[in-house]
Scaffold this motif. Structure first.
Motif, PDB file in Angstrom:
ATOM      1  N   PHE B  47     -57.184  28.661  -1.408  1.00 37.64           N
ATOM      2  CA  PHE B  47     -58.073  29.051  -2.512  1.00 37.64           C
ATOM      3  C   PHE B  47     -57.867  28.118  -3.700  1.00 37.64           C
ATOM      4  N   VAL B  48     -58.948  27.955  -4.466  1.00 33.55           N
ATOM      5  CA  VAL B  48     -58.882  27.196  -5.710  1.00 33.55           C
ATOM      6  C   VAL B  48     -59.542  28.003  -6.815  1.00 33.55           C
ATOM      7  N   TYR B  49     -58.903  28.026  -7.961  1.00 28.21           N
ATOM      8  CA  TYR B  49     -59.483  28.615  -9.167  1.00 28.21           C
ATOM      9  C   TYR B  49     -59.532  27.548 -10.246  1.00 28.21           C
ATOM     10  N   GLU B  53     -62.243  30.944 -12.478  1.00 27.31           N
ATOM     11  CA  GLU B  53     -63.294  31.215 -11.501  1.00 27.31           C
ATOM     12  C   GLU B  53     -62.902  30.644 -10.138  1.00 27.31           C
ATOM     13  N   GLN B  54     -63.104  31.438  -9.093  1.00 19.66           N
ATOM     14  CA  GLN B  54     -62.800  30.936  -7.759  1.00 19.66           C
ATOM     15  C   GLN B  54     -63.865  29.928  -7.364  1.00 19.66           C
ATOM     16  N   THR B  55     -63.424  28.720  -7.035  1.00 20.31           N
ATOM     17  CA  THR B  55     -64.371  27.679  -6.684  1.00 20.31           C
ATOM     18  C   THR B  55     -64.306  27.303  -5.213  1.00 20.31           C
ATOM     19  N   GLU B  56     -63.218  27.658  -4.539  1.00 22.00           N
ATOM     20  CA  GLU B  56     -63.105  27.340  -3.127  1.00 22.00           C
ATOM     21  C   GLU B  56     -62.373  28.440  -2.375  1.00 22.00           C
ATOM     22  N   ASN B  57     -62.892  28.738  -1.196  1.00 19.59           N
ATOM     23  CA  ASN B  57     -62.244  29.648  -0.257  1.00 19.59           C
ATOM     24  C   ASN B  57     -62.422  28.978   1.103  1.00 19.59           C
ATOM     25  N   GLU B  67     -56.275  36.642  -6.689  1.00 16.87           N
ATOM     26  CA  GLU B  67     -56.689  37.181  -7.987  1.00 16.87           C
ATOM     27  C   GLU B  67     -56.184  36.244  -9.065  1.00 16.87           C
ATOM     28  N   CYS B  68     -57.036  35.942 -10.043  1.00 17.87           N
ATOM     29  CA  CYS B  68     -56.653  35.042 -11.128  1.00 17.87           C
ATOM     30  C   CYS B  68     -57.069  35.673 -12.451  1.00 17.87           C
ATOM     31  N   SER B  71     -55.774  31.762 -16.832  1.00 20.12           N
ATOM     32  CA  SER B  71     -55.486  30.411 -16.327  1.00 20.12           C
ATOM     33  C   SER B  71     -54.017  30.176 -16.025  1.00 20.12           C
ATOM     34  N   SER B  72     -53.149  31.076 -16.463  1.00 21.60           N
ATOM     35  CA  SER B  72     -51.711  30.882 -16.261  1.00 21.60           C
ATOM     36  C   SER B  72     -51.157  31.660 -15.077  1.00 21.60           C
ATOM     37  N   HIS B  73     -51.908  32.622 -14.574  1.00 19.24           N
ATOM     38  CA  HIS B  73     -51.397  33.503 -13.531  1.00 19.24           C
ATOM     39  C   HIS B  73     -52.314  33.529 -12.327  1.00 19.24           C
ATOM     40  N   LEU B  74     -51.678  33.563 -11.173  1.00 12.80           N
ATOM     41  CA  LEU B  74     -52.409  33.621  -9.904  1.00 12.80           C
ATOM     42  C   LEU B  74     -51.645  34.534  -8.963  1.00 12.80           C
ATOM     43  N   PHE B  75     -52.389  35.393  -8.266  1.00 14.33           N
ATOM     44  CA  PHE B  75     -51.771  36.304  -7.310  1.00 14.33           C
ATOM     45  C   PHE B  75     -52.403  36.090  -5.936  1.00 14.33           C
ATOM     46  N   LEU B  76     -51.619  36.415  -4.919  1.00 17.49           N
ATOM     47  CA  LEU B  76     -52.156  36.457  -3.563  1.00 17.49           C
ATOM     48  C   LEU B  76     -51.761  37.802  -2.974  1.00 17.49           C
TER      49      LEU B  76
END
Lengths: 109, 115
Positions: B47-49, B53-57, B67-68, B71-76
């Motif tokens: 995944f890319v954010y 905003e998610q830009t790639e899956n 989940e984002c 801009s500083s935090h990302l979860f899976l």
């Protein structure tokens, strides 16, 4: 298709020089990254090449030939701490990174 | 210290469990990534954010849910995983995503084992 090829494993001796090769096939080309990854740790950025030629950074140098689709990472005066995996990644026309499987470098005393 | 912190470093879970991986970056970057790293295989981008905003899956199974919140935090978020999902999960960040070649900065990863 897009592809990056690099040797799976190499062995070298402390104090010597080693060259890790990488060949790439990408849809368009916006450069190539080299990363170092110690076991259990984060990959860390080593170098970026987009123009033909040699880029030198201390004991490490990276070379690119766009006409041949070829790069290498040259490590001089090898130290035991250089034992790691070295990842090559090409950058395509959409700025997507195409990763190789990595080369595990083993340094022997 | 790469400026990207992942927790936990190791996770063992059963196939019916639900767990989450966390990533935090202190570099002021706007793009964040999840990768899967399996032995002797290239890094697989999941995944890319970019600017939250998610830009790639990249055709990732729905048992992985990113989940984002900023801009500083990302979860899976992980649910009903399979044994083949056992791997090292790496988080990365870069200044931006798209029109220039920017190096990505990686965390140390979460070593995930599915029983």
């Amino acid at each position: 298709g897009q592809n990056i090829d690099q040797p799976t494993e190499m062995t070298a001796t402390e104090g010597a020089i080693v060259q890790i090769n990488c060949t790439y096939q990408t849809s368009g080309f916006n450069g190539l990254f080299w990363y170092q990854q110690h076991a259990g740790e984060a990959p860390t950025f080593l170098s970026y090449n987009v123009l033909d030629g040699l880029e030198e950074k201390g004991r490490f140098s990276s070379f690119l030939s766009r006409s041949k689709g070829y790069s290498y990472l040259l490590l001089k005066e090898l130290q035991m701490k250089d034992s790691a995996s070295y990842l090559c990644a090409g950058i395509d026309s959409n700025y997507q990174l195409i990763w190789g499987a990595g080369t595990k470098l083993i340094i022997k005393p | 210290e790469t400026g990207v912190t992942q927790t936990p470093r190791h996770l063992v879970m059963g196939m019916t469990n639900k767990k989450s991986l966390k990533c935090e970056q202190h570099l002021g970057h706007n793009a964040m990534y999840w990768y899967k790293q399996s032995a002797k295989k290239p890094l697989e981008l999941m995944f890319v954010y970019n600017f939250k905003e998610q830009t790639e899956n990249n055709s990732v199974p729905s048992r992985f849910s990113p989940e984002c919140p900023n801009s500083s935090h990302l979860f899976l978020h992980l649910h009903t995983l399979q044994p083949e999902d056992s791997a090292l999960y790496l988080c990365a960040s870069s200044q931006d995503r798209g029109t220039v070649a920017l190096p990505q900065h990686f965390g140390d990863g979460t070593r995930l084992s599915i029983l």
